[in-house]
Motif scaffolding. Structure first.
Motif, PDB file in Angstrom:
ATOM      1  N   TRP A  55     -72.534 -57.677 -28.827  1.00 37.70           N
ATOM      2  CA  TRP A  55     -73.569 -57.665 -28.926  1.00 37.70           C
ATOM      3  C   TRP A  55     -74.672 -56.778 -28.190  1.00 37.70           C
ATOM      4  N   ARG A  56     -73.897 -55.271 -28.354  1.00 40.85           N
ATOM      5  CA  ARG A  56     -74.238 -53.820 -28.215  1.00 40.85           C
ATOM      6  C   ARG A  56     -74.249 -53.630 -29.614  1.00 40.85           C
ATOM      7  N   PRO A 115     -69.099 -53.881 -26.846  1.00 35.19           N
ATOM      8  CA  PRO A 115     -68.643 -55.001 -27.275  1.00 35.19           C
ATOM      9  C   PRO A 115     -69.647 -55.558 -28.239  1.00 35.19           C
TER      10      PRO A 115
END
Length: 204
Positions: free
Chosen positions: A114-115, A112
């Protein structure tokens, strides 16, 4: 002496808290702009450009004139005038990292966004952010002192160095200049010390 030490604690605390809060906001905005690109990046950066084009002290004074006195309101005003600097620096550093192989490999694994940004990109952007944080901390302390001196910053129950200087200013004509001079010297030493730390971190 006890009043100056207490004022030092309040001024330093507000400077640190506002700089760290502004850092958090700037990191989110800067990473979002760098990763999303396109219209989102352009929109966020136009907001940053507008913020940075305005005189910092003037914006802070207007905000506090509207919000009123208080520690929380002063912190909010300082965060609102500082976050854009962090956002621009984070975006610039993140754009450089975003085009590197390790980021493309992480994107290829389907991680993802955000990761990828928090675990892979952000750690490589920390060096310039540490320097910026120390500089903004010194700026926040100076701004808070200016606003408290003008009577629209912290209340009398929270005597920062700026408020101590303001209180002592009334006694200057009575030849009791030391009431303002010593808090003023403490303020200068505090700001200079933080700036020196920032300069040393830049060299490292």
């Amino acid at each position: 002496a006890s009043a100056i030490l207490y004022g030092l604690r309040i001024s330093l605390g507000i400077g640190m808290a506002s700089a760290l809060a502004a850092l958090a906001v700037g990191v989110v905005v800067g990473l979002a702009a760098a990763y999303a690109g396109g219209r989102i990046d352009a929109f966020l950066m136009r907001i940053v450009d507008v913020q940075l084009s305005l005189p910092t002290i003037l914006v802070a004074l207007v905000l506090l004139a509207v919000l009123g006195q208080g520690v929380d309101k002063t912190l909010l005003a300082l965060v609102l005038v500082q976050w854009a600097t962090f956002a621009r620096n984070v975006r610039g550093a993140a754009l450089v990292e975003r085009n590197k192989d390790y980021v493309e490999a992480a994107m290829g694994q389907g991680l993802p966004a955000w990761r990828i940004m928090l675990r892979h990109v952000l750690p490589n952007c920390l060096a310039p952010l540490i320097v910026t944080t120390t500089n903004q901390m010194a700026n926040a302390i100076t701004l808070e002192a200016t606003m408290s001196f003008l009577g629209i910053g912290l209340p009398q129950t929270e005597p920062s160095l700026g408020l101590l200087i303001s209180n002592g200013f009334d006694y200057v004509l009575a030849n009791q200049y030391w009431i303002s001079v010593f808090p003023g010297l403490a303020l200068v030493l505090l700001v200079v010390s933080i700036s020196v730390v920032g300069d040393q971190l830049r060299i490292v």
